[in-house]
Design a protein around this motif. Sequence first.
Motif, PDB file in Angstrom:
ATOM      1  N   ILE A 128      18.197 -14.903 -50.236  1.00  0.00           N
ATOM      2  CA  ILE A 128      18.525 -15.690 -49.037  1.00  0.00           C
ATOM      3  C   ILE A 128      19.875 -15.204 -48.536  1.00  0.00           C
ATOM      4  O   ILE A 128      20.900 -15.387 -49.187  1.00  0.00           O
ATOM      5  CB  ILE A 128      18.566 -17.191 -49.358  1.00  0.00           C
ATOM      6  CG1 ILE A 128      17.238 -17.632 -49.986  1.00  0.00           C
ATOM      7  CG2 ILE A 128      18.857 -18.001 -48.091  1.00  0.00           C
ATOM      8  CD1 ILE A 128      17.285 -19.016 -50.594  1.00  0.00           C
ATOM      9  N   PRO A 139      23.152 -15.262 -46.490  1.00  0.00           N
ATOM     10  CA  PRO A 139      23.991 -16.186 -45.722  1.00  0.00           C
ATOM     11  C   PRO A 139      24.717 -15.458 -44.594  1.00  0.00           C
ATOM     12  O   PRO A 139      25.192 -14.340 -44.759  1.00  0.00           O
ATOM     13  CB  PRO A 139      24.987 -16.687 -46.773  1.00  0.00           C
ATOM     14  CG  PRO A 139      25.117 -15.548 -47.742  1.00  0.00           C
ATOM     15  CD  PRO A 139      23.784 -14.835 -47.741  1.00  0.00           C
ATOM     16  N   THR A 141      17.110 -15.976 -44.046  1.00  0.00           N
ATOM     17  CA  THR A 141      18.511 -15.965 -43.636  1.00  0.00           C
ATOM     18  C   THR A 141      18.899 -17.375 -43.208  1.00  0.00           C
ATOM     19  O   THR A 141      18.042 -18.186 -42.856  1.00  0.00           O
ATOM     20  CB  THR A 141      18.765 -14.998 -42.465  1.00  0.00           C
ATOM     21  OG1 THR A 141      18.011 -15.424 -41.322  1.00  0.00           O
ATOM     22  CG2 THR A 141      18.352 -13.570 -42.835  1.00  0.00           C
ATOM     23  N   ALA A 142      20.200 -17.654 -43.245  1.00  0.00           N
ATOM     24  CA  ALA A 142      20.696 -18.966 -42.813  1.00  0.00           C
ATOM     25  C   ALA A 142      22.090 -18.802 -42.243  1.00  0.00           C
ATOM     26  O   ALA A 142      22.904 -18.046 -42.774  1.00  0.00           O
ATOM     27  CB  ALA A 142      20.714 -19.947 -43.978  1.00  0.00           C
ATOM     28  N   ASP A 168      24.207 -21.287 -42.002  1.00  0.00           N
ATOM     29  CA  ASP A 168      25.059 -22.309 -42.595  1.00  0.00           C
ATOM     30  C   ASP A 168      25.006 -22.156 -44.115  1.00  0.00           C
ATOM     31  O   ASP A 168      23.921 -22.049 -44.702  1.00  0.00           O
ATOM     32  CB  ASP A 168      24.570 -23.694 -42.176  1.00  0.00           C
ATOM     33  CG  ASP A 168      25.419 -24.800 -42.773  1.00  0.00           C
ATOM     34  OD1 ASP A 168      26.478 -25.100 -42.199  1.00  0.00           O
ATOM     35  OD2 ASP A 168      25.016 -25.357 -43.810  1.00  0.00           O
ATOM     36  N   THR A 193      23.053 -24.908 -45.895  1.00  0.00           N
ATOM     37  CA  THR A 193      21.612 -24.700 -45.746  1.00  0.00           C
ATOM     38  C   THR A 193      21.124 -23.672 -46.759  1.00  0.00           C
ATOM     39  O   THR A 193      20.069 -23.842 -47.390  1.00  0.00           O
ATOM     40  CB  THR A 193      21.282 -24.236 -44.323  1.00  0.00           C
ATOM     41  OG1 THR A 193      21.711 -25.227 -43.389  1.00  0.00           O
ATOM     42  CG2 THR A 193      19.789 -24.012 -44.154  1.00  0.00           C
ATOM     43  N   THR A 194      21.889 -22.599 -46.938  1.00  0.00           N
ATOM     44  CA  THR A 194      21.543 -21.592 -47.933  1.00  0.00           C
ATOM     45  C   THR A 194      21.469 -22.216 -49.323  1.00  0.00           C
ATOM     46  O   THR A 194      20.524 -21.971 -50.093  1.00  0.00           O
ATOM     47  CB  THR A 194      22.586 -20.452 -47.926  1.00  0.00           C
ATOM     48  OG1 THR A 194      22.674 -19.897 -46.620  1.00  0.00           O
ATOM     49  CG2 THR A 194      22.213 -19.362 -48.917  1.00  0.00           C
ATOM     50  N   MET A 202      18.365 -24.246 -49.716  1.00  0.00           N
ATOM     51  CA  MET A 202      17.185 -23.389 -49.822  1.00  0.00           C
ATOM     52  C   MET A 202      17.039 -22.848 -51.240  1.00  0.00           C
ATOM     53  O   MET A 202      15.931 -22.749 -51.772  1.00  0.00           O
ATOM     54  CB  MET A 202      17.276 -22.248 -48.805  1.00  0.00           C
ATOM     55  CG  MET A 202      17.140 -22.711 -47.357  1.00  0.00           C
ATOM     56  SD  MET A 202      17.469 -21.406 -46.146  1.00  0.00           S
ATOM     57  CE  MET A 202      15.962 -20.431 -46.291  1.00  0.00           C
TER      58      MET A 202
END
Length: 298
Positions: free
Chosen positions: A190, A192, A216-217, A219, A222-223, A226
């Motif tokens: 993921i 960031p 992808t994120a 924030d 949020t990462t 996830m």
Amino acid sequence: MDTEKCRILLRVIAAGSLSAAAQTLGYTPSGVTRAVNALEREFGFPVLTRSSQGIDVTPNGQRMLPIIREFVRRGDSVRELGLQIQGLEVGELMIGAYYSVAANWLPDIIRSFQAIYPQIRIHILEGDNKQLYGLLNEQKVDCCIISRREYQGEWIFLQYDELVVWLPEDHRLAQGKVYPLAALTEEKFIEPLPGGDTDVAHVLQREGVTRNIQFTALDNYTTYRMVEAGLGVSINNRLMTASWKGKVKILPMDPPRYIELGIAIPSLAEASPAMKRFVDYIRKWVQDRQPVTNTCGN
């Protein structure tokens, strides 16, 4: 030309409209309009175009902006020094900060700093490396608390911060003491802050580690969530999760890697008195309350 009209103009540009700037400044919209109009008459050309959607800066206005920002900054320094001589500490600071620094350092720093200097107002702009160094180069912030990059101004070291791997609690490597960086090629990753010139991207590129980016994120929290949901693994600096609680296992990298946190500032010698006070305070605060070993290798 006076600094207050220039300050109003800069606030209008930052806010995106005359009415929004009037709210933040405590002026009436007509008062803001008169100030901008007066400034344009002094210049002899328009610096803004107005529409129902807001404002835009004209090409001539864009050429003037760096000088206007410098003019306001110099005017602030003169005013602050004069008041300092009278025994008064005043000022207004625009501080850019890494997300982890803004969340985990600045609230306590500002609270204790303002107990000593209540007349110094502080505004925070959060962002990633690319955004914050851009703000510095455009003179939109007085300084940034950030990780080190190549920069034309001054760098004031604060501390090292360790990069760590975020894993779901049921991950096959979650019970280990470290996470072997080579194992990252087998993971769903993921990413960031994609495109933000992150420390994660720098380290993995330097190490030659290929990651399989599944998500992808924009924030960091949020990462984190996830990862908690089992969607994959990620990497961030340890300071980021200092106050977060969740079902995420945090492991050091093997080999360990660190980022260098500090203050990027155009020139400490030319900074306003209020800015110098704030820099000195941050350095002491970090030294006293965030002790780490500053001999880490990168």
